[in-house]
Design an enzyme around this catalytic site. Structure first.
Site, PDB file in Angstrom:
ATOM      1  N   LYS A 164       0.845  -1.185   0.000  1.00  0.00           N
ATOM      2  CA  LYS A 164       0.000   0.000   0.000  1.00  0.00           C
ATOM      3  C   LYS A 164       0.891   1.250   0.000  1.00  0.00           C
ATOM      4  O   LYS A 164       1.794   1.379   0.845  1.00  0.00           O
ATOM      5  CB  LYS A 164      -0.903   0.014   1.232  1.00  0.00           C
ATOM      6  CG  LYS A 164      -1.940  -1.097   1.254  1.00  0.00           C
ATOM      7  CD  LYS A 164      -3.003  -0.897   0.200  1.00  0.00           C
ATOM      8  CE  LYS A 164      -4.137  -1.902   0.331  1.00  0.00           C
ATOM      9  NZ  LYS A 164      -5.191  -1.702  -0.681  1.00  0.00           N
TER      10      LYS A 164
ATOM     11  N   LYS B  17     -14.091  -7.899  -7.125  1.00  0.00           N
ATOM     12  CA  LYS B  17     -14.432  -7.849  -5.704  1.00  0.00           C
ATOM     13  C   LYS B  17     -15.940  -7.981  -5.544  1.00  0.00           C
ATOM     14  O   LYS B  17     -16.701  -7.186  -6.109  1.00  0.00           O
ATOM     15  CB  LYS B  17     -13.963  -6.541  -5.073  1.00  0.00           C
ATOM     16  CG  LYS B  17     -12.478  -6.465  -4.779  1.00  0.00           C
ATOM     17  CD  LYS B  17     -12.149  -5.163  -4.064  1.00  0.00           C
ATOM     18  CE  LYS B  17     -10.677  -5.074  -3.712  1.00  0.00           C
ATOM     19  NZ  LYS B  17     -10.343  -3.761  -3.098  1.00  0.00           N
TER      20      LYS B  17
END
Length: 337
Positions: A150, A246
């Site tokens: 990230k 997702k």
């Protein structure tokens, strides 16, 4: 047969703060739907996502009309049609798949004809932190084959290099969560080209990704926030080489299956992903994983405590939940609190 339906908010404490470019969380706030027919219970979980103006309260409110429709005898597809793609529909859709499997005595694996791997590589995530902290976190998971990093626009090169040096044998997924502009992305191309990069995931804001048209770096750019349902996929060609499927964005396994087929037809590299969630959210996504090049399903790994019988993540490998946990067409005692 008479149905009862419950909607329960469940908070799962995380073992460490989870930071991305948009913020930090210390718990996974989920909503669980249970649909009961006689002695059969179907369960599904979603994670409301603030990025799309979802909250636990808004998801519960959104679920009221379809839940009432089910109680009144509506068919599952009629109830689901009352919902738009997103977290609420995901929880209800997955609960109905689980219930169907138990009613018919067939696993979701059999119903979809998609094999669920017993064990697979999953990305494990290094949360956004200081350069030193990210390097230390990477050292802990250095044996993992695939690591997601990230990043934000603040010192992305230093943070990425710290992870790469601590875990030199891992492939890396770089995920700025829409936190870069095109100049940042292109400026990092020399560094990214020298590293073992599997994907660069959603570097630009979803509304600004037209800048990727014709851009062709030596690593795939993967759409995440830019793709929700199968209808989004055609417009992404020429901008992205990969897409992240997702269920919380798609609105459940039903739409996820459509996305899988449509993405294959368009020639995208596929990744199945998740929010920070329990194994109840991961179990349906595993039905897409066997058809995807990458899995990013480490959500339960972030929890201080998952459900009994849930998926296990160790050294970057995920082992599927125990039989009877979700979608197996059977009910196993002792798996649910």
């Amino acid at each position: 047969m008479q149905r009862t339906v419950s909607i329960v908010p469940v908070s799962h404490r995380l073992k460490a703060p989870f930071r991305i470019s948009r913020g930090v969380k210390t718990a996974a706030e989920t909503v669980v739907v249970e649909v009961v027919e006689g002695d059969l219970i179907g369960r599904g979980e979603c994670v409301p996502y603030a990025r799309y103006d979802e909250t636990v309260e808004s998801v519960i409110a959104e679920l009221q009309p379809p839940v009432q429709a089910l109680r009144d005898g509506a068919a599952p597809h009629e109830a689901l049609a009352l919902l738009t793609p997103g977290a609420a529909r995901n929880a209800l859709d997955c609960a109905l798949w689980d219930l169907r499997a138990k009613r018919e005595g067939l696993s979701v694996e059999a119903l979809t004809a998609l094999r669920v791997p017993d064990r697979l590589i999953t990305a494990v995530t290094i949360s956004l932190d200081t350069v030193e902290a990210m390097g230390a976190a990477a050292l802990v998971v250095a044996s993992a084959p695939l690591i997601k990093v990230k990043l934000s626009a603040d010192e992305p090169a230093a943070r990425l290099l710290a992870v790469a040096r601590a875990a030199p044998h891992a492939r890396l997924i770089v995920d700025p969560n829409e936190g870069w502009d095109f100049a940042t992305l292109d400026g990092l191309k020399p560094i990214l080209s020298d590293l073992n990069i599997a994907l660069v995931e959603q570097p630009l804001p979803a509304g600004e990704d037209m800048a990727l048209e014709g851009y062709d770096p030596p690593y795939p750019i993967c759409a995440d926030e830019s793709v929700h349902t199968a209808e989004d996929l055609a417009a992404l060609k020429g901008r992205y080489g990969a897409v992240n499927l997702k269920l919380d964005k798609a609105g459940g396994l039903t739409e996820g299956l459509l996305m899988l087929e449509e993405a294959r037809n368009h020639g995208f590299t596929l990744m199945v992903g998740c929010m920070v969630a329990s194994s109840l959210a991961i179990a349906p996504a595993l039905h897409l994983a066997g058809s995807c090049a990458f899995a990013d399903l480490d959500g339960p790994w972030w929890l201080a405590e998952d459900y009994p019988g849930g998926a296990r993540v160790a050294d970057g490998w995920l082992t599927r939940p125990a039989e009877g946990f979700w979608g197996d067409g059977v009910t196993a005692a002792g798996l649910w609190l």
